[in-house]
Design an enzyme around this catalytic site. Structure first.
Site, short mmCIF file in Angstrom:
data_model
loop_
_atom_site.label_atom_id
_atom_site.label_comp_id
_atom_site.label_asym_id
_atom_site.label_seq_id
_atom_site.Cartn_x
_atom_site.Cartn_y
_atom_site.Cartn_z
CB CYS A 56 56.74 94.21 47.31
SG CYS A 56 57.56 95.61 46.78
CD1 TRP A 96 54.76 92.64 40.60
CD2 TRP A 96 54.17 91.19 42.24
NE1 TRP A 96 55.67 92.85 41.36
CE2 TRP A 96 55.59 91.70 42.66
CE3 TRP A 96 53.97 90.48 43.20
CZ2 TRP A 96 56.40 91.44 43.68
CZ3 TRP A 96 54.59 90.27 44.36
CH2 TRP A 96 55.64 90.76 44.33
CB VAL A 141 53.18 96.45 42.82
CG1 VAL A 141 52.30 95.91 42.05
CG2 VAL A 141 53.99 94.95 43.35
CD GLU A 156 60.84 105.69 43.66
OE1 GLU A 156 60.92 105.45 44.71
OE2 GLU A 156 61.23 105.16 42.75
CB SER A 157 57.82 103.08 47.07
OG SER A 157 59.33 102.97 47.31
CE1 TYR A 210 64.57 92.48 46.36
CE2 TYR A 210 64.91 93.87 48.25
CZ TYR A 210 64.03 92.77 47.44
OH TYR A 210 62.68 92.62 47.98
#
Length: 346
Positions: A56, A96, A141, A156-157, A210
């Site tokens: 990811c 996942w 994730v 939230e990355s 994406y």
């Protein structure tokens, strides 16, 4: 000052209708707490845990930050199997799973990076179960998790990497202050420049890949394709103008970190899987040398796995067949050790 402002998220206007018409629309993350010395989640060494999947790219941002900031020993991590659950799973498909015993169709053996849940006392098998424990229905994730209270801090990355940078010392970085990168420097001018590049990178490249690969409308695909390669050329020109080593100049910052996961995947995965076959990063000499330069930084090569990426992306195609290449001019990720491979004349 932590720099909490995160502006690069997808517009949710008419999202349901847009998805129904075939457009890929990324949702928003539901857990947005912050590490705060005076709040519910104070930054402390050995208190927090990451749940990630190495295929990811949003997780890749987080694993990059963890490694570059020297947090490997004090911020524990669980790694999901790159292929999500199938229709026969009792919990349902597309989830996942933390299962180190699953067999990879690429290697014919378990993947050594994959783990069970090592962050909670519940031995969760699925990321969805971590959310369900808090009454939420999300499934994504990365997750930043508080092992002490068994609560989700954030999923939230972009905000996780900013928190890790702001509190690296308190979280137990093995690098002293002044000897580790500052991903988001205090300089107002630099922050404005970083945010400007972050917006371009997120919209046209990170999420744009994406939009191109997962939308089922030709016009949406073509728009995303055009924007993606236009942005690559903009960044190529940005690097070539003064032959700077990193996007902000001499020092690696958040702008570099957020670009790297997509470009790392482009030649071996996205070129085919996301239908982004207009050019390879090899065809952009300054971007290629930048990619190799970042890959050579301590901890970067260990932050992801192309075996996980290939399996995770191509394992979701209609026939689940995973391509073997590319082999020319060299196999990947070995190619990232060779900046001289750049094609200086396109």
């Amino acid at each position: 000052m932590t720099g909490k402002s995160i502006t690069t998220e997808e517009d949710q206007k008419n999202a349901t209708a847009r998805r129904a018409s075939g457009e890929f629309v990324r949702g928003l993350s539901g857990f947005r707490h912050w590490l705060d010395p005076d709040g519910d989640f104070p930054p402390e060494a050995d208190r927090y845990h990451l749940y990630v999947a190495l295929n990811c790219p949003w997780c890749h941002r987080v694993t990059l930050a963890r490694n570059i900031l020297g947090l490997q020993d004090t911020l524990s991590m669980s790694v999901a199997f790159p292929t999500r659950t199938g229709e026969s799973d009792p919990a349902g498909p597309n989830l996942w799973e933390f299962n180190p015993d699953r067999i990879s169709p690429v290697t014919g053996a378990p993947l050594p990076e994959c783990t069970a849940d090592t962050g909670s006392t519940q031995n969760f098998r699925l990321a969805a179960e971590i959310y369900a424990a808090e009454g939420a229905s999300e499934k994504s994730v990365p997750i930043l998790y508080d092992k002490r209270t068994e609560r989700i801090v954030s999923n939230e990355s972009a905000e996780i990497i900013r928190m890790l940078n702001a509190h690296a010392a308190a979280l137990g970085s093995k690098f002293p202050t002044g000897q580790r990168p500052d991903l988001y420097p205090e300089s107002t001018k630099l922050r404005v420049e970083i945010e400007t590049l972050n917006t371009l990178t997120y919209t046209a490249i990170n999420n744009g890949a994406y939009k191109a690969g997962f939308s089922s409308r030709q016009d949406v695909y073509e728009g995303a394709y055009t924007a993606y390669f236009s942005a690559l050329q903009t960044l190529e020109d940005h690097l070539s103008a003064d032959n700077r080593p990193f996007l902000m100049g001499e020092h690696f910052t958040e702008a570099d970190l957020r670009l790297f996961p997509t470009l790392y995947r482009h030649d071996p995965v996205y070129y085919i899987r996301m239908k982004l076959n207009g050019a390879k990063i090899l065809d952009y000499p300054h971007l290629w040398r930048w990619l190799c330069r970042v890959y050579a930084l301590p901890g970067v090569a260990d932050s992801s796995s192309l075996i996980h990426c290939r399996q995770g992306y191509f394992g979701r195609t209609w026939n689940n067949v995973i391509p073997l290449g590319p082999d020319k001019p060299m196999t990947y990720p070995e190619a990232y050790l060779h900046p001289e491979l750049a094609r200086d004349e396109r």
